[in-house]
Design an enzyme around this catalytic site. Structure first.
Site, short mmCIF file in Angstrom:
data_model
loop_
_atom_site.label_atom_id
_atom_site.label_comp_id
_atom_site.label_asym_id
_atom_site.label_seq_id
_atom_site.Cartn_x
_atom_site.Cartn_y
_atom_site.Cartn_z
N TYR A 1 87.22 -80.33 -59.94
CA TYR A 1 86.58 -80.28 -61.27
C TYR A 1 85.07 -80.10 -61.13
O TYR A 1 84.41 -79.53 -61.99
CB TYR A 1 86.93 -81.56 -62.05
CG TYR A 1 86.80 -81.42 -63.55
CD1 TYR A 1 87.50 -80.45 -64.25
CD2 TYR A 1 85.96 -82.27 -64.26
CE1 TYR A 1 87.38 -80.34 -65.63
CE2 TYR A 1 85.84 -82.17 -65.64
CZ TYR A 1 86.55 -81.20 -66.32
OH TYR A 1 86.42 -81.10 -67.68
N LYS B 1 80.43 -82.81 -67.87
CA LYS B 1 81.04 -83.74 -68.84
C LYS B 1 80.30 -85.07 -68.87
O LYS B 1 80.20 -85.71 -69.92
CB LYS B 1 82.53 -83.95 -68.52
CG LYS B 1 83.41 -82.73 -68.74
CD LYS B 1 83.33 -82.18 -70.15
CE LYS B 1 84.39 -81.12 -70.43
NZ LYS B 1 84.15 -80.40 -71.69
N ALA C 1 91.15 -72.65 -70.37
CA ALA C 1 90.05 -73.27 -69.62
C ALA C 1 90.61 -74.07 -68.44
O ALA C 1 90.07 -74.01 -67.33
CB ALA C 1 89.22 -74.16 -70.54
P1 NAP Z 1 90.21 -73.12 -74.20
O1 NAP Z 1 91.28 -72.89 -75.18
O2 NAP Z 1 90.02 -72.12 -73.12
O3 NAP Z 1 88.84 -73.38 -74.99
C1 NAP Z 1 87.58 -73.26 -74.38
C2 NAP Z 1 86.74 -72.52 -75.37
O4 NAP Z 1 85.37 -72.39 -74.91
C3 NAP Z 1 87.24 -71.09 -75.58
O5 NAP Z 1 87.42 -70.85 -76.95
C4 NAP Z 1 86.11 -70.24 -75.02
O6 NAP Z 1 86.02 -68.97 -75.64
C5 NAP Z 1 84.94 -71.13 -75.36
N1 NAP Z 1 83.73 -70.64 -74.71
C6 NAP Z 1 83.49 -70.40 -73.40
N2 NAP Z 1 82.27 -69.88 -73.23
C7 NAP Z 1 81.72 -69.78 -74.48
C8 NAP Z 1 80.47 -69.31 -74.98
N3 NAP Z 1 79.53 -68.82 -74.18
N4 NAP Z 1 80.24 -69.38 -76.32
C9 NAP Z 1 81.18 -69.88 -77.16
N5 NAP Z 1 82.37 -70.35 -76.74
C10 NAP Z 1 82.64 -70.28 -75.43
O7 NAP Z 1 90.44 -74.51 -73.42
P2 NAP Z 1 90.52 -76.03 -73.94
O8 NAP Z 1 91.16 -76.75 -72.82
O9 NAP Z 1 91.08 -76.08 -75.30
O10 NAP Z 1 88.98 -76.47 -73.94
C11 NAP Z 1 88.35 -77.02 -75.08
C12 NAP Z 1 87.51 -78.23 -74.68
O11 NAP Z 1 88.36 -79.29 -74.27
C13 NAP Z 1 86.56 -77.97 -73.52
O12 NAP Z 1 85.35 -78.67 -73.73
C14 NAP Z 1 87.32 -78.59 -72.35
O13 NAP Z 1 86.47 -78.95 -71.27
C15 NAP Z 1 87.88 -79.80 -73.05
N6 NAP Z 1 88.97 -80.50 -72.34
C16 NAP Z 1 90.05 -79.80 -71.90
C17 NAP Z 1 91.06 -80.48 -71.23
C18 NAP Z 1 92.27 -79.73 -70.71
O14 NAP Z 1 92.95 -80.26 -69.82
N7 NAP Z 1 92.59 -78.56 -71.22
C19 NAP Z 1 90.97 -81.86 -71.03
C20 NAP Z 1 89.86 -82.54 -71.51
C21 NAP Z 1 88.86 -81.84 -72.17
P3 NAP Z 1 86.60 -67.68 -74.83
O15 NAP Z 1 87.85 -68.08 -74.14
O16 NAP Z 1 86.81 -66.65 -75.89
O17 NAP Z 1 85.52 -67.33 -73.86
#
Ligand code: NAP
Length: 266
Positions: A155, A162, A195
């Site tokens: 990570y 984070k 992500a």
């Molecule tokens: P996700 O669907 O891939 O969402 C991540 C988002 O960030 C995407 O919509 C992506 O847009 C956007 N992004 C990246 N670069 C950007 C930029 N320059 N400007 C604007 N938007 C941008 O994945 P997710 O897992 O739902 O992630 C959402 C949040 O939850 C993140 O903060 C992640 O760290 C957090 N989180 C995830 C998990 C997990 O296991 N999945 C666990 C805990 C926390 P594009 O794809 O169009 O670039």
């Protein structure tokens, strides 16, 4: 009546129907919120628009959060469309593949800056840009992960980002507290999203999580959506600067053992 009836809620970070932002959007819709969606990249026609239509969302705006002019423009557009807002959700993160697979000490300067810019500074920048149109009792939130507190292999720089995001949550909560605006973070357990797919060894970690968490279950985007409803609603009026874990209890366990290890020795 829904818990978010009459509230205007903006959600940043919708990429597809696996996104945590989609779980939040659906839960907000169910509770009666008036929703605005922001996305990055070129997925509008293919992925984002069809989802926005499902929740009757008329405000769908692109915003690359590395660009100040795009952030300012999207805030202006929101002011025109909504007047004031009640909820702002930041569900955005990015780190390069190298940064999520090599040892942490090999993180490049550029990779470090990029990850912190997109995953942390953007939360501060969005809060700043939307501050003037936030209603009293507004709720701002971001998404974080336990890799901020303890090492989660691979990570790497995202864990560091984070940690900074959670700290930013507390500083923003302090700044905006006198105006009765709350700022909180949701720390979600691992969920299969775009992500997450970029994190080396994610599949193993995902499986390990379900074996080790007290509830022996993985977390879903619906679980996160429901927690986000709580933080967005007036039920959480006096809660700010917090990290709310939605992780089947994983973070509460100090020594992790498999079910086999938990069996009493003869
Ligand atoms: P996700 O669907 O891939 O969402 C991540 C988002 O960030 C995407 O919509 C992506 O847009 C956007 N992004 C990246 N670069 C950007 C930029 N320059 N400007 C604007 N938007 C941008 O994945 P997710 O897992 O739902 O992630 C959402 C949040 O939850 C993140 O903060 C992640 O760290 C957090 N989180 C995830 C998990 C997990 O296991 N999945 C666990 C805990 C926390 P594009 O794809 O169009 O670039």
């Amino acid at each position: 009546m829904g818990l978010l009836e009459g509230k205007n809620a903006l959600i940043f970070g919708l990429a597809n129907d696996k996104s945590i932002a989609w779980g939040i959007t659906q839960a907000f819709k169910r509770e009666g919120a008036n929703i605005g969606i922001s996305y990055a990249g070129e997925m509008l026609e293919k992925r984002v628009k069809p989802l926005a239509e499902k929740v009757d969302c008329k405000w769908v705006e692109e915003c690359d959060v590395t660009k100040d002019d795009q952030i300012n423009l999207v805030a202006e557009k929101a002011a025109k469309h909504f007047g004031k807002i009640d909820v702002l959700v930041h569900s955005i993160a990015f780190a390069g593949r190298d940064e999520l697979s090599k040892p942490y000490y090999q993180t490049s300067r550029e990779g470090f800056k990029n990850a912190l810019d997109i995953s942390v500074f953007s939360f501060v920048a969005l809060t700043n840009a939307f501050h003037s149109i936030m209603n009293k009792n507004a709720s701002v939130m971001c998404l974080t992960y336990y890799g901020s507190v303890k090492v989660a292999p691979h990570y790497n720089v995202m864990g560091v980002a984070k940690a900074a995001l959670e700290s930013s949550t507390r500083y923003l909560a302090y700044d905006l507290g006198p105006e009765k605006i709350r700022v909180n973070a949701i720390s979600a357990g691992p969920i299969r999203t775009l992500a997450a797919a970029g994190v080396g060894g994610f599949r193993d970690m995902y499986k390990h999580f379900a074996d080790m968490a007290p509830m022996r279950e993985n977390v879903t985007i619906e679980d996160v959506g429901n927690a986000a409803v709580f933080l967005a609603s007036d039920l959480s009026t006096r809660i700010t600067g917090e990290v709310l874990y939605v992780d089947s209890g994983f973070n509460s366990v100090g020594v992790q053992m498999t079910d086999k290890g938990n069996e009493k020795s003869e």
